[in-house]
Design an enzyme around this catalytic site. Structure first.
Site, PDB file in Angstrom:
ATOM      1  N   THR A 147       3.258  -0.322   9.097  1.00 18.16           N
ATOM      2  CA  THR A 147       4.062  -0.651  10.268  1.00 18.16           C
ATOM      3  C   THR A 147       3.172  -0.858  11.484  1.00 18.16           C
ATOM      4  O   THR A 147       3.351  -1.814  12.247  1.00 18.16           O
ATOM      5  CB  THR A 147       5.068   0.483  10.555  1.00 18.16           C
ATOM      6  OG1 THR A 147       5.776   0.770   9.365  1.00 18.16           O
ATOM      7  CG2 THR A 147       6.026   0.094  11.644  1.00 18.16           C
ATOM      8  N   GLY A 199       0.815  -1.212   0.000  1.00 19.79           N
ATOM      9  CA  GLY A 199       0.000   0.000   0.000  1.00 19.79           C
ATOM     10  C   GLY A 199       0.840   1.248   0.000  1.00 19.79           C
ATOM     11  O   GLY A 199       2.039   1.194   0.278  1.00 19.79           O
ATOM     12  N   PRO A 232       2.514   4.945   0.935  1.00 20.07           N
ATOM     13  CA  PRO A 232       3.142   5.370   2.178  1.00 20.07           C
ATOM     14  C   PRO A 232       2.133   6.011   3.120  1.00 20.07           C
ATOM     15  O   PRO A 232       1.185   6.644   2.669  1.00 20.07           O
ATOM     16  CB  PRO A 232       4.163   6.420   1.735  1.00 20.07           C
ATOM     17  CG  PRO A 232       4.270   6.324   0.277  1.00 20.07           C
ATOM     18  CD  PRO A 232       3.067   5.634  -0.240  1.00 20.07           C
ATOM     19  N   HIS A 274      -4.986  34.337 -14.972  1.00 19.30           N
ATOM     20  CA  HIS A 274      -4.607  32.932 -15.116  1.00 19.30           C
ATOM     21  C   HIS A 274      -5.536  32.032 -14.288  1.00 19.30           C
ATOM     22  O   HIS A 274      -6.119  31.085 -14.813  1.00 19.30           O
ATOM     23  CB  HIS A 274      -3.144  32.761 -14.678  1.00 19.30           C
ATOM     24  CG  HIS A 274      -2.638  31.358 -14.697  1.00 19.30           C
ATOM     25  ND1 HIS A 274      -1.732  30.908 -15.626  1.00 19.30           N
ATOM     26  CD2 HIS A 274      -2.897  30.289 -13.886  1.00 19.30           C
ATOM     27  CE1 HIS A 274      -1.453  29.633 -15.404  1.00 19.30           C
ATOM     28  NE2 HIS A 274      -2.149  29.231 -14.341  1.00 19.30           N
ATOM     29  N   GLU A 275      -5.697  32.354 -13.036  1.00 16.12           N
ATOM     30  CA  GLU A 275      -6.538  31.506 -12.170  1.00 16.12           C
ATOM     31  C   GLU A 275      -8.002  31.547 -12.600  1.00 16.12           C
ATOM     32  O   GLU A 275      -8.696  30.532 -12.601  1.00 16.12           O
ATOM     33  CB  GLU A 275      -6.407  31.912 -10.698  1.00 16.12           C
ATOM     34  CG  GLU A 275      -4.994  31.848 -10.122  1.00 16.12           C
ATOM     35  CD  GLU A 275      -4.268  30.541 -10.394  1.00 16.12           C
ATOM     36  OE1 GLU A 275      -4.929  29.513 -10.623  1.00 16.12           O
ATOM     37  OE2 GLU A 275      -3.027  30.556 -10.397  1.00 16.12           O
ATOM     38  N   HIS A 291      -8.554  29.094 -15.343  1.00 12.90           N
ATOM     39  CA  HIS A 291      -8.830  27.725 -14.888  1.00 12.90           C
ATOM     40  C   HIS A 291     -10.279  27.600 -14.434  1.00 12.90           C
ATOM     41  O   HIS A 291     -10.984  26.659 -14.780  1.00 12.90           O
ATOM     42  CB  HIS A 291      -7.950  27.360 -13.692  1.00 12.90           C
ATOM     43  CG  HIS A 291      -6.507  27.154 -14.015  1.00 12.90           C
ATOM     44  ND1 HIS A 291      -6.080  26.266 -14.961  1.00 12.90           N
ATOM     45  CD2 HIS A 291      -5.381  27.715 -13.484  1.00 12.90           C
ATOM     46  CE1 HIS A 291      -4.742  26.284 -14.997  1.00 12.90           C
ATOM     47  NE2 HIS A 291      -4.300  27.162 -14.117  1.00 12.90           N
ATOM     48  N   ASP A 316       1.392  23.676 -14.762  1.00 10.64           N
ATOM     49  CA  ASP A 316       0.227  23.285 -15.553  1.00 10.64           C
ATOM     50  C   ASP A 316       0.665  22.478 -16.771  1.00 10.64           C
ATOM     51  O   ASP A 316       0.115  21.417 -17.063  1.00 10.64           O
ATOM     52  CB  ASP A 316      -0.530  24.524 -16.040  1.00 10.64           C
ATOM     53  CG  ASP A 316      -1.207  25.274 -14.899  1.00 10.64           C
ATOM     54  OD1 ASP A 316      -1.361  24.659 -13.828  1.00 10.64           O
ATOM     55  OD2 ASP A 316      -1.571  26.442 -15.095  1.00 10.64           O
TER      56      ASP A 316
HETATM   57  C1  NHX Z   1       8.381  31.177  -9.569  1.00 11.14           C
HETATM   58  N1  NHX Z   1       6.167  30.302  -9.380  1.00 11.14           N
HETATM   59  O1  NHX Z   1       8.981  30.252  -9.097  1.00 11.14           O
HETATM   60  C2  NHX Z   1       6.974  31.451  -9.086  1.00 11.14           C
HETATM   61  C3  NHX Z   1       6.996  31.713  -7.630  1.00 11.14           C
HETATM   62  C4  NHX Z   1       0.789  31.425 -13.209  1.00 11.14           C
HETATM   63  C5  NHX Z   1       0.232  32.825 -11.359  1.00 11.14           C
HETATM   64  N2  NHX Z   1       8.909  31.939 -10.476  1.00 11.14           N
HETATM   65  O2  NHX Z   1      -0.617  27.232 -12.440  1.00 11.14           O
HETATM   66  O3  NHX Z   1       2.622  29.654  -9.328  1.00 11.14           O
HETATM   67  O4  NHX Z   1       5.510  30.978 -11.379  1.00 11.14           O
HETATM   68  O5  NHX Z   1      -2.976  27.814 -11.581  1.00 11.14           O
HETATM   69  C6  NHX Z   1      11.860  28.271 -12.184  1.00 11.14           C
HETATM   70  C7  NHX Z   1      11.279  29.005 -13.223  1.00 11.14           C
HETATM   71  C8  NHX Z   1       7.504  27.169 -10.555  1.00 11.14           C
HETATM   72  C9  NHX Z   1      11.045  27.608 -11.238  1.00 11.14           C
HETATM   73  C10 NHX Z   1       9.927  29.070 -13.341  1.00 11.14           C
HETATM   74  C11 NHX Z   1       8.867  27.062 -10.421  1.00 11.14           C
HETATM   75  C12 NHX Z   1       7.757  28.528 -12.503  1.00 11.14           C
HETATM   76  C13 NHX Z   1       0.455  28.044 -10.518  1.00 11.14           C
HETATM   77  C14 NHX Z   1       5.541  28.001 -11.754  1.00 11.14           C
HETATM   78  C15 NHX Z   1       0.402  30.457 -10.948  1.00 11.14           C
HETATM   79  N3  NHX Z   1      -1.885  28.001 -10.863  1.00 11.14           N
HETATM   80  N4  NHX Z   1       3.539  28.928 -11.193  1.00 11.14           N
HETATM   81  C16 NHX Z   1      -0.712  27.723 -11.370  1.00 11.14           C
HETATM   82  C17 NHX Z   1       2.508  29.307 -10.461  1.00 11.14           C
HETATM   83  C18 NHX Z   1       5.540  30.147 -10.527  1.00 11.14           C
HETATM   84  C19 NHX Z   1       6.982  27.906 -11.592  1.00 11.14           C
HETATM   85  C20 NHX Z   1       9.682  27.686 -11.345  1.00 11.14           C
HETATM   86  C21 NHX Z   1       9.120  28.450 -12.408  1.00 11.14           C
HETATM   87  C22 NHX Z   1       0.946  31.592 -11.738  1.00 11.14           C
HETATM   88  C23 NHX Z   1       1.177  29.220 -11.140  1.00 11.14           C
HETATM   89  C24 NHX Z   1       4.872  28.814 -10.715  1.00 11.14           C
HETATM   90 ZN    ZN Z   2      -2.308  27.423 -13.564  1.00  6.28          ZN
END
Ligand code: NHX
Ligand code: ZN
Length: 671
Positions: free
Chosen positions: A205, A198, A200, A421-422, A425, A496
């Site tokens: 255990t 199953g 985690p 964006h949100e 969705h 996404d």
């Molecule tokens: C970032 N995160 O890390 C920021 C904090 C589209 C409003 N730059 O799909 O949060 O943008 O519906 C390196 C480069 C994560 C690392 C780019 C890690 C991008 C979540 C994606 C909302 N909601 N996306 C969503 C979101 C982001 C990400 C990364 C990166 C957004 C979206 C992360």
């Molecule tokens: Zn999204």
């Protein structure tokens, strides 16, 4: 001292060892001439020891001429093939594994690392002397934690909430330990091992401990990863030590957690040429399991979340030949588990335990324990005297999504992109029949995410193509909205797109759901699948089909959004204003969803067959309990107007704390 031992052919004289063809070998097994087989994988041979009463059948001479335990050796196609044959033939004797006889080269190549190891050994030894305690000399000893009989820590079935089905199956093992004679007197053989299978956190255990507790026998517990050490031979010697100790204490339970760490299929890693140390450990485990008598009173329980990667030899008759499935808890089981973990908390009066269980589909027992603890911490942070409903709901959000980062500063422009964006969705999922029901949408940053649309995942048993397509479309709704309404696309869609690509690939390559490659499954459950189970040509067709599928859904999402641009904009505005909005807010803008959700349907059928809705705690009655699980979906989806879960009705709903810094900053910017 270092357990590097090269077994040699057991000192067989030519007279007492005969080479035969594989077919003859199999014939001897089938005729029951043997109860002991030794496989040498390095040499690709297997040797069986002929039973005294069959010596004449094989050698045409008596034991006086060929010895008391003469053997027959054959070249085998592969150890796996032999294993398959043995399982198929119902062979119940022992099978053990030995190393290739030591050629000079092997000894030399193994001496060099050994010399290095000894040096390293002393280095560690020096370092460990000061630490007192076990020291380096215990490396080869089993690290088993032993819970002695009647030692107070006794766990019983009462401590295991839910898991009625697994408990019942495991009850049988308790009975084997308590009344072995009841079974042996009828000639039955008591099983040596059972696998608890199953995900985690489901309490494998705990269940094993409860077996020991119920049967009142000692409990030896060790993790598979404890066996896998960097020192050659340590794993195998730990296995030996564990079994020696256990046999002294029989009847008892040996529990091996994470058995996959040692039990992964042997020699399937082409990059490494096999992991010899792990294989030795596994071989030792197999040998030990075969070595002790059937009714010795030692029962081995082992836990894993992946049976498919285990070496088939482990699952053969006489070893772990029964599997007990420990599943994620369903709704009534989650209620019971909450019951256990709420006990130590000081709760606000009238806390609805069922509501908590409804909010946590897919949570394991360990997750629920975590929720309860987190809720207590949140309540304490607010200097509350009791843990209340909102603390639990916040705890759930936090465990799913990570910490809220209210102090993260966002410009009005960024905030708008996130909201669009949100809202994308939310809009697309609201308008698609098969998309999961939306629970809430937030643009409060949390963990890695700047915003999120939260759904209630339907606990479906099977998923249709339409449902998958709608999910993909809704997941693409975020980027589609960015493109349509800002004119730019951003890095924010990373997660996404990752989900979408994985799902689309699964649909095409595993589920045969594309027109390009219909009804073909290229699923490969091997751990090391460096070679894809299809040709380059097929690979290209898969890539093309995946890209087309995603492109189609992206266009669909954009079409839905442009047809509903006005409503989408209103939703985004509401979101910017309130930061968190709920189903009811979306409904105010779009009107109710015209489709019955799976929840609705189950609820209706539950209403027409009242007995099904009671969800009596019958073991293994998954279907019966589901109608209850889904009343939830409805209540959450329609966000009970009386409750605080409506941003329009009550701003502070999900954020009971003071207005966030981000909000204040934002208001300043706008002012
Ligand atoms: C970032 N995160 O890390 C920021 C904090 C589209 C409003 N730059 O799909 O949060 O943008 O519906 C390196 C480069 C994560 C690392 C780019 C890690 C991008 C979540 C994606 C909302 N909601 N996306 C969503 C979101 C982001 C990400 C990364 C990166 C957004 C979206 C992360
Ligand atoms: Zn999204």
């Amino acid at each position: 001292m270092l357990g590097v031992v090269f077994f040699h052919g057991g000192g067989a004289t030519p007279d007492s060892d005969r080479e035969v063809a594989y077919t003859t070998f199999k014939d001897y097994v089938a005729k029951g001439y043997t109860e002991k087989i030794i496989v040498n994988k390095g040499e690709g041979t297997a040797r069986l020891t002929v039973r005294p009463e069959h010596i004449r059948d094989v050698f045409k001479r008596g034991a006086d001429q060929v010895g008391k335990q003469p053997t027959v050796t054959a070249r085998i196609p592969s150890a796996d093939k032999l294993d398959d044959y043995l399982s198929a033939s119902g062979y119940r004797g022992s099978v053990s594994y030995e190393e290739s006889s030591g050629t000079l080269r092997m000894i030399i190549t193994s001496l060099l690392p050994m010399a290095l190891l000894i040096g390293f050994w002393f280095y560690i030894f020096r370092g460990m002397r000061g630490g007192g305690g076990s020291g380096v000399f215990s490396v080869g000893k089993s690290k088993a934690r032993v819970i002695e009989k009647g030692e107070g820590t006794n766990v019983t079935f009462k401590d295991v909430a839910g898991q009625e089905g697994a408990k019942q199956e495991v009850q049988e093992i308790v009975d084997f330990l308590k009344n072995p004679s009841k079974y042996t007197e009828l000639g039955g053989k008591i099983p040596k091992g059972a696998l608890l299978v199953g995900p985690p956190g489901t309490g494998k255990t705990l269940l094993a401990k409860a077996v020991a507790g119920e049967a009142d026998v000692p409990f030896f517990s060790m993790s598979g990863s404890d066996f896998v050490e960097m020192f050659v031979g340590v794993g195998a010697s730990r296995v030996r030590d564990l079994f020696t100790k256990a046999k002294e204490k029989a009847p008892c339970i040996i529990f091996i957690d994470e058995i996959d760490a040692v039990g992964r299929a042997r020699g399937k890693n082409p990059a490494m040429g096999g992991n010899d140390e792990r294989e030795n450990t596994l071989n030792q485990l197999l040998t030990e399991m075969d070595g002790f008598g059937t009714n010795s009173g030692v029962i081995i329980l082992a836990a894993t979340n992946r049976v498919d990667i285990l070496d088939k030899a482990l699952l053969r008759a006489g070893r772990f030949d029964r599997q007990i499935h420990v599943d994620l808890p369903d709704l009534p089981e989650r209620v019971a588990i909450f019951g256990v973990h709420l006990r130590p908390l000081k709760l606000a009066p009238g806390l609805d335990v069922e509501l908590l269980a409804r909010q946590t589909p897919g949570f394991s027992g360990a997750d629920i324990a975590n929720v309860c603890n987190e809720a207590a911490l949140i309540a304490a942070r607010h200097n509350r005297k009791e843990v209340g409903r909102q603390d639990f709901l916040d705890a759930v959000d936090r465990i799913i999504g990570g910490l809220e980062k209210k102090t993260k500063v966002m410009t009005a422009g960024e905030k708008r992109v996130i909201a669009l964006h949100e809202a994308g969705h939310a809009t697309v999922s609201w308008l698609l029949e098969h998309a999961n029901p939306l629970v809430k949408v937030t643009i409060v940053p949390r963990g890695q995410a700047l915003g999120a649309a939260w759904y209630l995942p339907e606990e479906r048993s099977i998923t249709t193509r339409e449902q998958m397509l709608d999910e993909i479309c809704a997941t693409l709704g975020g980027r589609a909205a960015e493109e349509l309404f800002t004119g730019h696309i951003s890095s924010g869609a990373l997660n996404d797109l990752e989900t979408v690509t994985k799902r689309a690939y699964g649909m095409v390559a595993y589920l045969g759901m594309s027109a390009e490659l219909p009804n073909l499954c290229f699923y490969n459950n091997q751990e090391y699948n460096f070679t894809k189970p299809y040709s380059e040509h097929t690979a290209e067709r898969i890539d093309k089909a995946v890209a087309e599928l995603v492109a189609e859904q992206y266009e669909r999402a954009k079409r839905i959004l442009s047809e509903n641009a006005g409503k989408h904009a209103r939703l985004a505005e509401t979101l910017i204003e309130h930061e968190v909005i709920f189903t009811a807010d979306v409904e105010q803008i779009f009107g109710p969803r015209p489709w019955k959700s799976r929840a609705d349907e189950l609820l209706e059928s539950a209403a027409s067959t009242p007995s099904a809705a009671t969800g009596e705690d019958e073991p293994g009655s998954g279907e019966k309990t589901e109608p209850e699980a889904d009343t939830t979906a409805i209540e959450i989806a329609n966000a009970a107007p009386a409750g605080p879960e409506t941003a329009l009705a009550d701003d502070k709903s999900a954020t009971t704390e003071a207005p966030s810094a981000a909000t204040d900053k934002e208001n300043e910017t706008e002012a």
